[in-house]
Structures are given as structure tokens and as C-alpha cells.
Design an enzyme around this catalytic site. Sequence first.
Site, PDB file in Angstrom:
ATOM      1  N   LYS A 116      -2.496  -3.521   1.741  1.00 20.19           N
ATOM      2  CA  LYS A 116      -3.804  -2.863   1.719  1.00 20.19           C
ATOM      3  C   LYS A 116      -3.898  -1.886   0.540  1.00 20.19           C
ATOM      4  CE  LYS A 116      -5.630  -5.052   5.094  1.00 20.19           C
ATOM      5  NZ  LYS A 116      -6.605  -6.100   4.761  1.00 20.19           N
ATOM      6  N   TYR A 154       2.680  -4.856   5.379  1.00 21.03           N
ATOM      7  CA  TYR A 154       1.246  -4.985   5.673  1.00 21.03           C
ATOM      8  C   TYR A 154       0.466  -3.824   5.052  1.00 21.03           C
ATOM      9  CZ  TYR A 154      -3.135  -4.132   8.046  1.00 21.03           C
ATOM     10  OH  TYR A 154      -4.450  -3.840   8.282  1.00 21.03           O
ATOM     11  N   SER A 198      -7.781  -0.386   5.318  1.00 22.34           N
ATOM     12  CA  SER A 198      -7.285   0.202   6.562  1.00 22.34           C
ATOM     13  C   SER A 198      -6.899   1.661   6.366  1.00 22.34           C
ATOM     14  CB  SER A 198      -6.056  -0.591   7.025  1.00 22.34           C
ATOM     15  OG  SER A 198      -5.368   0.078   8.040  1.00 22.34           O
TER      16      SER A 198
END
Length: 338
Positions: free
Chosen positions: A154, A150, A125
Site C-alpha cells: 500500500k 501487505y 489503507s
Amino acid sequence: MKILVTGGLGFIGSHTVVELQNEGFEVVIIDDCSNSTEKVLDGIVAISGKRPLFEKLDLKERDKVENFFKKHDDIEGVIHFAASKAVGESVEKPLLYYENNIGTLVYILKELSLKAKSSFIFSSSCTVYGQADKMPITEDAPVKIAESPYGNTKQMGEEIIADTCNVTPGLSAIALRYFNPMGAHPSVEIGELPVGVPQNLVPFITQTAVGLREELSVFGDDYPTEDGTCVRDYIHVVDLAKAHVVALKRLLKGKNDSNYEVFNVGTGTGSTVLEVIKSFEKVSGQKLNYKIVDRRAGDITTAYADTTKANTVLGWKAESSLDQAMKSAWDWEQKIRK
């Protein structure tokens, strides 16, 4: 060639399965259906004419992952989508995110490391860049301290893959750093199906338009942008799906420059929140009920991709406009509400 797609019943995963099958790959899907439904398989069949193999499996259960790879010992590539992705929820439940997003990645890489040769595409991302210092964002932009668990998963995921590739000559991997996926397949057989309140702007817009949500909140109009609202790079999900197939073929054909590569996947164009709303009003022919509210904590001002590397090195380019992507999202919303 047999390809495993984890999270293959999800929004991006299902569109990628369709593109893989259209290119002649044999696809096996793993999904625990925690954020999707088996009905998505029917949509995939309706478009591609072929039903992929499907195993309902929780990747957090290591023994089941090991057994899966023993059963399917002819898998030549993995596209790994399966992960939790709600930023707010990750702040409230960090351990759930670390277990689900990191633990499962480790289990899959362990199995791939046992193979003489394997290819791995990671769903990363643009969140890894945070508020980048320069626009557009290139792959060389520094990775900033994550704003959420989150985002951290990544960043950590990319580091784990790079470290593993470093000591595993038979493993080749590409991390695709997505910007903002939206839209639905033009057939309107598959699309975005958020569980509960949408975390993303576009499904919130379409759900507001069909009356499922009372109004859309636009978080802040005092940012240093053209109209004061945040800027993002919105990419049609089918374009994004095709990028995965191109990346996979690059690895399978041995065209990669190193056994770990990173590419931005976006359009290279930034759109403000108000521009996205105007796009919706244009393609739908109706006014959207929205209001400007206070800024939301953690929102960055501007993020859009420099796609030079993806265009020239990977040989992929986004084809669809914002209006085309929005029209497909609106067509999908109307279909599922019927």
C-alpha cells in the site's frame, strides 16, 4: 462515462459498482474471482437494475491488460481495488503480494499514462500510518515502516502513483486510506464473503453467532484503552463506496487541488473490540461466545481517522452508525447461511 472497477466483484468493489451505476456511470468490472464469485453480479443487478460489463481477467498478465484497454479505449476513470489483502498470508508469501499488488498497479498506470486524460482512484489503507503518534490520525501523519508485505504494498503503491502523476500531467489520482470497512448493502443482496477463515473482526463475529466458528478470540485486554482491547474506526461499506464516487467526480470535474491527493476515509470515531461485540449483541439480541486470549503480534493499539479533510475538501461524510453497520452485517450473514 465508462469507468473501470478492478476487483469489482469483491466486498468494497461490488458496493462501489452499485453506487456508480446509481449515479449513471457505465461500469466495466475486471475480476479474476480468486476471492469472489460471479454470482455477485446478480446481487448488483437486483439492487441497481443494471448489469455491468464483466471481464474475467488476471491483471498479472500484462498482454491481457493491454488488450483490454485497446478494446475499451473510452474508459475515463479507473477505481483500483484488485489486490491481495491478508496480512498474515503476505508475511508467508511476500512475492505473491508484491507481484499481485504492485505489478498489476504498474500495468494499469502504464495504460492510463498513454491517455490524454484519465482519473484514478486507489484503494489504500490506514495501515500506512502504523501505530500513529497522535489520535485522531490526519493525512499529514508520518507514514511508518510497514509491519507486513501487505502494508508495504500500500505504501509502495501510493509512492508509485505519486511518482507517475508527477511526470504525467494528464493523469489525476486520489488515494483513499480506508479504516475498517464492515456491513452489507441494506437490500442484503451483496455483502462480505470471506474465503476460508475471516481475517476481519466483524465477519468472525457473525460467523461465530451462526455457529460456523466455535468462538471468537479477543486478542488481549491489557492495552492502554478504555476496556483494554484494541481500538479501530469501523465504517459502513456503503459509506465507503460513496466516498469513491465523490472522489471520482472530484477528478472528472477537475476540482482537485493537485493531480495526486490523499484522503482518510473513516467515521472519526474509535470503537474497542468489546464495544463492537456489544453492538452485535444489541442488534442481534443474542450473546456472543468469545474469550480473551494473548495479544497478537503486529496488532497496533489504536487507530481512528481525523475526517476533517474528507468532510471539508472532498465533501463526503460517513452517515451510518456502528449499530446500523453491524445490523446490516448480521442480516447478510443470516441470509447467506439460509
